[in-house]
Design an enzyme around this catalytic site. Structure first.
Site, PDB file in Angstrom:
ATOM      1  N   ARG A   1      34.526  59.066  29.684  1.00 33.74           N
ATOM      2  CA  ARG A   1      35.622  58.154  29.300  1.00 33.74           C
ATOM      3  C   ARG A   1      36.844  58.896  28.763  1.00 33.74           C
ATOM      4  O   ARG A   1      36.739  59.872  28.028  1.00 33.74           O
ATOM      5  CB  ARG A   1      35.096  57.227  28.206  1.00 33.74           C
ATOM      6  CG  ARG A   1      36.182  56.481  27.484  1.00 33.74           C
ATOM      7  CD  ARG A   1      35.660  55.425  26.582  1.00 33.74           C
ATOM      8  NE  ARG A   1      34.810  55.946  25.523  1.00 33.74           N
ATOM      9  CZ  ARG A   1      34.166  55.173  24.679  1.00 33.74           C
ATOM     10  NH1 ARG A   1      34.240  53.868  24.786  1.00 33.74           N
ATOM     11  NH2 ARG A   1      33.427  55.700  23.738  1.00 33.74           N
TER      12      ARG A   1
ATOM     13  N   ARG B   1      28.355  44.156  13.059  1.00 36.38           N
ATOM     14  CA  ARG B   1      27.423  45.159  13.547  1.00 36.38           C
ATOM     15  C   ARG B   1      26.162  45.216  12.712  1.00 36.38           C
ATOM     16  O   ARG B   1      25.285  46.034  12.981  1.00 36.38           O
ATOM     17  CB  ARG B   1      28.104  46.519  13.473  1.00 36.38           C
ATOM     18  CG  ARG B   1      28.396  47.134  14.823  1.00 36.38           C
ATOM     19  CD  ARG B   1      29.150  48.411  14.575  1.00 36.38           C
ATOM     20  NE  ARG B   1      29.123  49.268  15.701  1.00 36.38           N
ATOM     21  CZ  ARG B   1      30.159  49.455  16.515  1.00 36.38           C
ATOM     22  NH1 ARG B   1      31.271  48.797  16.337  1.00 36.38           N
ATOM     23  NH2 ARG B   1      30.067  50.318  17.498  1.00 36.38           N
TER      24      ARG B   1
ATOM     25  N   ARG C   1      24.563  56.656  17.794  1.00 30.70           N
ATOM     26  CA  ARG C   1      25.206  55.335  17.915  1.00 30.70           C
ATOM     27  C   ARG C   1      24.256  54.337  18.571  1.00 30.70           C
ATOM     28  O   ARG C   1      24.187  53.173  18.188  1.00 30.70           O
ATOM     29  CB  ARG C   1      26.505  55.459  18.723  1.00 30.70           C
ATOM     30  CG  ARG C   1      27.647  56.030  17.890  1.00 30.70           C
ATOM     31  CD  ARG C   1      28.722  56.704  18.721  1.00 30.70           C
ATOM     32  NE  ARG C   1      29.418  55.840  19.630  1.00 30.70           N
ATOM     33  CZ  ARG C   1      30.193  56.271  20.632  1.00 30.70           C
ATOM     34  NH1 ARG C   1      30.356  57.570  20.836  1.00 30.70           N
ATOM     35  NH2 ARG C   1      30.791  55.419  21.421  1.00 30.70           N
TER      36      ARG C   1
ATOM     37  N   ARG D   1      37.540  60.810  22.836  1.00 28.76           N
ATOM     38  CA  ARG D   1      37.116  60.595  21.462  1.00 28.76           C
ATOM     39  C   ARG D   1      36.173  61.695  20.988  1.00 28.76           C
ATOM     40  O   ARG D   1      35.335  62.164  21.750  1.00 28.76           O
ATOM     41  CB  ARG D   1      36.405  59.235  21.356  1.00 28.76           C
ATOM     42  CG  ARG D   1      37.379  58.101  21.204  1.00 28.76           C
ATOM     43  CD  ARG D   1      36.787  56.741  21.346  1.00 28.76           C
ATOM     44  NE  ARG D   1      35.502  56.528  20.682  1.00 28.76           N
ATOM     45  CZ  ARG D   1      34.859  55.364  20.708  1.00 28.76           C
ATOM     46  NH1 ARG D   1      35.388  54.329  21.348  1.00 28.76           N
ATOM     47  NH2 ARG D   1      33.709  55.239  20.108  1.00 28.76           N
TER      48      ARG D   1
ATOM     49  N   LYS E   1      32.706  46.864  26.137  1.00 30.67           N
ATOM     50  CA  LYS E   1      33.333  45.876  25.244  1.00 30.67           C
ATOM     51  C   LYS E   1      34.861  46.022  25.245  1.00 30.67           C
ATOM     52  O   LYS E   1      35.587  45.048  25.403  1.00 30.67           O
ATOM     53  CB  LYS E   1      32.803  46.033  23.801  1.00 30.67           C
ATOM     54  CG  LYS E   1      31.294  45.893  23.684  1.00 30.67           C
ATOM     55  CD  LYS E   1      30.817  46.051  22.248  1.00 30.67           C
ATOM     56  CE  LYS E   1      31.001  47.434  21.645  1.00 30.67           C
ATOM     57  NZ  LYS E   1      30.189  48.503  22.263  1.00 30.67           N
TER      58      LYS E   1
HETATM   59  P1  AP5 Z   1      34.173  50.924  27.056  1.00 32.01           P
HETATM   60  O1  AP5 Z   1      34.809  49.636  27.452  1.00 32.01           O
HETATM   61  O2  AP5 Z   1      35.042  51.927  26.375  1.00 32.01           O
HETATM   62  O3  AP5 Z   1      32.841  50.642  26.214  1.00 32.01           O
HETATM   63  P2  AP5 Z   1      32.643  50.083  24.737  1.00 32.01           P
HETATM   64  O4  AP5 Z   1      31.510  49.124  24.775  1.00 32.01           O
HETATM   65  O5  AP5 Z   1      33.954  49.579  24.190  1.00 32.01           O
HETATM   66  O6  AP5 Z   1      32.161  51.426  24.052  1.00 32.01           O
HETATM   67  P3  AP5 Z   1      32.526  52.105  22.677  1.00 32.01           P
HETATM   68  O7  AP5 Z   1      32.003  53.498  22.780  1.00 32.01           O
HETATM   69  O8  AP5 Z   1      33.985  51.945  22.323  1.00 32.01           O
HETATM   70  O9  AP5 Z   1      31.660  51.278  21.711  1.00 32.01           O
HETATM   71  P4  AP5 Z   1      31.174  51.696  20.342  1.00 32.01           P
HETATM   72  O10 AP5 Z   1      30.641  50.401  19.889  1.00 32.01           O
HETATM   73  O11 AP5 Z   1      30.249  52.846  20.295  1.00 32.01           O
HETATM   74  O12 AP5 Z   1      32.504  52.263  19.617  1.00 32.01           O
HETATM   75  P5  AP5 Z   1      33.528  51.649  18.546  1.00 32.01           P
HETATM   76  O13 AP5 Z   1      34.850  52.214  18.811  1.00 32.01           O
HETATM   77  O14 AP5 Z   1      33.357  50.168  18.445  1.00 32.01           O
HETATM   78  O15 AP5 Z   1      33.497  51.557  28.364  1.00 32.01           O
HETATM   79  C1  AP5 Z   1      32.938  52.863  28.319  1.00 32.01           C
HETATM   80  C2  AP5 Z   1      33.284  53.624  29.618  1.00 32.01           C
HETATM   81  O16 AP5 Z   1      32.590  53.022  30.712  1.00 32.01           O
HETATM   82  C3  AP5 Z   1      34.775  53.588  29.975  1.00 32.01           C
HETATM   83  O17 AP5 Z   1      35.161  54.833  30.507  1.00 32.01           O
HETATM   84  C4  AP5 Z   1      34.891  52.507  31.038  1.00 32.01           C
HETATM   85  O18 AP5 Z   1      35.936  52.799  31.953  1.00 32.01           O
HETATM   86  C5  AP5 Z   1      33.517  52.566  31.702  1.00 32.01           C
HETATM   87  N1  AP5 Z   1      33.033  51.245  32.105  1.00 32.01           N
HETATM   88  C6  AP5 Z   1      33.169  50.072  31.431  1.00 32.01           C
HETATM   89  N2  AP5 Z   1      32.596  49.058  32.119  1.00 32.01           N
HETATM   90  C7  AP5 Z   1      32.073  49.615  33.251  1.00 32.01           C
HETATM   91  C8  AP5 Z   1      31.355  49.091  34.380  1.00 32.01           C
HETATM   92  N3  AP5 Z   1      31.045  47.779  34.461  1.00 32.01           N
HETATM   93  N4  AP5 Z   1      30.969  49.967  35.339  1.00 32.01           N
HETATM   94  C9  AP5 Z   1      31.284  51.296  35.265  1.00 32.01           C
HETATM   95  N5  AP5 Z   1      31.983  51.845  34.228  1.00 32.01           N
HETATM   96  C10 AP5 Z   1      32.358  51.020  33.228  1.00 32.01           C
HETATM   97  O19 AP5 Z   1      32.930  52.246  17.186  1.00 32.01           O
HETATM   98  C11 AP5 Z   1      32.991  53.639  16.917  1.00 32.01           C
HETATM   99  C12 AP5 Z   1      32.401  53.906  15.535  1.00 32.01           C
HETATM  100  O20 AP5 Z   1      33.141  53.206  14.513  1.00 32.01           O
HETATM  101  C13 AP5 Z   1      30.937  53.474  15.327  1.00 32.01           C
HETATM  102  O21 AP5 Z   1      30.029  54.446  15.799  1.00 32.01           O
HETATM  103  C14 AP5 Z   1      30.904  53.321  13.790  1.00 32.01           C
HETATM  104  O22 AP5 Z   1      30.813  54.568  13.157  1.00 32.01           O
HETATM  105  C15 AP5 Z   1      32.281  52.753  13.471  1.00 32.01           C
HETATM  106  N6  AP5 Z   1      32.321  51.276  13.426  1.00 32.01           N
HETATM  107  C16 AP5 Z   1      33.053  50.450  14.232  1.00 32.01           C
HETATM  108  N7  AP5 Z   1      32.868  49.168  13.897  1.00 32.01           N
HETATM  109  C17 AP5 Z   1      31.999  49.162  12.863  1.00 32.01           C
HETATM  110  C18 AP5 Z   1      31.399  48.113  12.085  1.00 32.01           C
HETATM  111  N8  AP5 Z   1      31.646  46.817  12.322  1.00 32.01           N
HETATM  112  N9  AP5 Z   1      30.529  48.484  11.106  1.00 32.01           N
HETATM  113  C19 AP5 Z   1      30.257  49.765  10.851  1.00 32.01           C
HETATM  114  N10 AP5 Z   1      30.790  50.819  11.533  1.00 32.01           N
HETATM  115  C20 AP5 Z   1      31.647  50.511  12.532  1.00 32.01           C
END
Ligand code: AP5
Length: 228
Positions: A129, A90, A175, A164, A15
């Site tokens: 990552r 979410r 997660r 992270r 994402k």
């Molecule tokens: P990356 O692009 O970083 O993936 P992502 O989908 O953004 O993953 P996240 O881990 O950031 O998502 P998340 O939803 O768990 O975390 P968030 O910060 O939102 O890609 C991952 C890796 O793969 C990278 O190294 C990239 O280079 C590689 N990659 C990407 N595409 C690829 C491909 N096609 N092929 C190969 N490699 C690839 O949330 C964190 C925490 O915040 C949550 O756990 C929760 O506690 C809280 N939170 C956030 N939003 C909310 C909400 N709305 N409600 C409640 N809690 C929330």
């Protein structure tokens, strides 16, 4: 014409990676709730400490806080250029609140893009990552290394890479469970509204970007036609 979209997918689906590409091409601003929460944690205090515990465990932050955060953010002037919601909504409660928020602000959603991936790949993606602490550019130990070790390709910062604290296997499993139990149930809500589009996230980063551009070019052309 501005485009307003949601990116949905499990942790590590790509994402954040794709949001940055969409920002570059369409000028819409990335609203990453994960990044916003990590900024709040950096500021410390009781709220920061409480949030850190939740994020490190892999559980979701309470709806009320997230809804308030996005409802304030979406009203800021830069969102007039369009926005990419990355990490919100979410839960079903968040999705329903977003609908009301957008209605009150006179905005509409153009698409909800689901990034489909194989779960076995996610742990590998996440544990490998790292990002640039200066500009946020994302990298991976295997899939996307910087051209020069320890130097960011995008901004040239040296020794600024960081990982992270929730990118460990235990937190990733929690997660993933939160995604299945609480986030996946919002997909039928958007399907019913005709907004849900799915891209194959198992392909290379560039191939996933190309699929998303196809979807968004169509949306943008439709918006332009309606505006005439
Ligand atoms: P990356 O692009 O970083 O993936 P992502 O989908 O953004 O993953 P996240 O881990 O950031 O998502 P998340 O939803 O768990 O975390 P968030 O910060 O939102 O890609 C991952 C890796 O793969 C990278 O190294 C990239 O280079 C590689 N990659 C990407 N595409 C690829 C491909 N096609 N092929 C190969 N490699 C690839 O949330 C964190 C925490 O915040 C949550 O756990 C929760 O506690 C809280 N939170 C956030 N939003 C909310 C909400 N709305 N409600 C409640 N809690 C929330």
């Amino acid at each position: 014409m501005p485009i307003n979209i949601i990116l949905i997918g499990p942790p590590g689906a790509g994402k954040g990676t794709q949001a940055r590409k969409i920002e570059e091409r369409y000028g819409a601003v990335q609203l990453s709730t994960g990044d916003m929460l990590r900024e709040t944690i950096k500021m410390g205090g009781e709220l920061g400490d409480d949030l850190k515990k939740i994020l490190d465990s892999g559980q979701l932050v309470p709806d009320e806080l997230m809804i308030e955060m996005i409802s304030n953010r979406i009203q800021m002037p830069d969102c007039e250029k369009g926005f990419i919601l990355d990490g919100f909504p979410r839960t079903v409660t968040q999705a329903k609140s977003l609908e009301k928020m957008l209605e009150d602000a006179g905005k509409k959603l153009d698409a909800v893009i689901k990034i489909d991936v194989d779960e076995e790949d996610l742990v590998e993606r996440i544990v490998g990552r790292f990002t640039c602490g200066e500009c946020g550019e994302g990298y991976h130990d295997t899939f996307k290394r910087p051209e020069v070790d320890n130097v960011c390709d995008n901004c040239g910062a040296v020794d600024s890479f960081k990982r992270r604290s929730d990118d460990n296997e235990d937190a990733i499993r929690t997660r993933l469970k939160a995604y299945h139990d609480q986030t996946a149930p919002i997909l039928p809500f958007y399907k019913e509204k005709g907004l849900l589009q799915t891209v194959d996230g198992r392909e290379s980063m560039a191939a996933v970007t190309a699929q998303i551009y196809v979807v968004l070019d169509v949306e943008q052309a439709q918006n332009e036609a309606q505006a005439v």
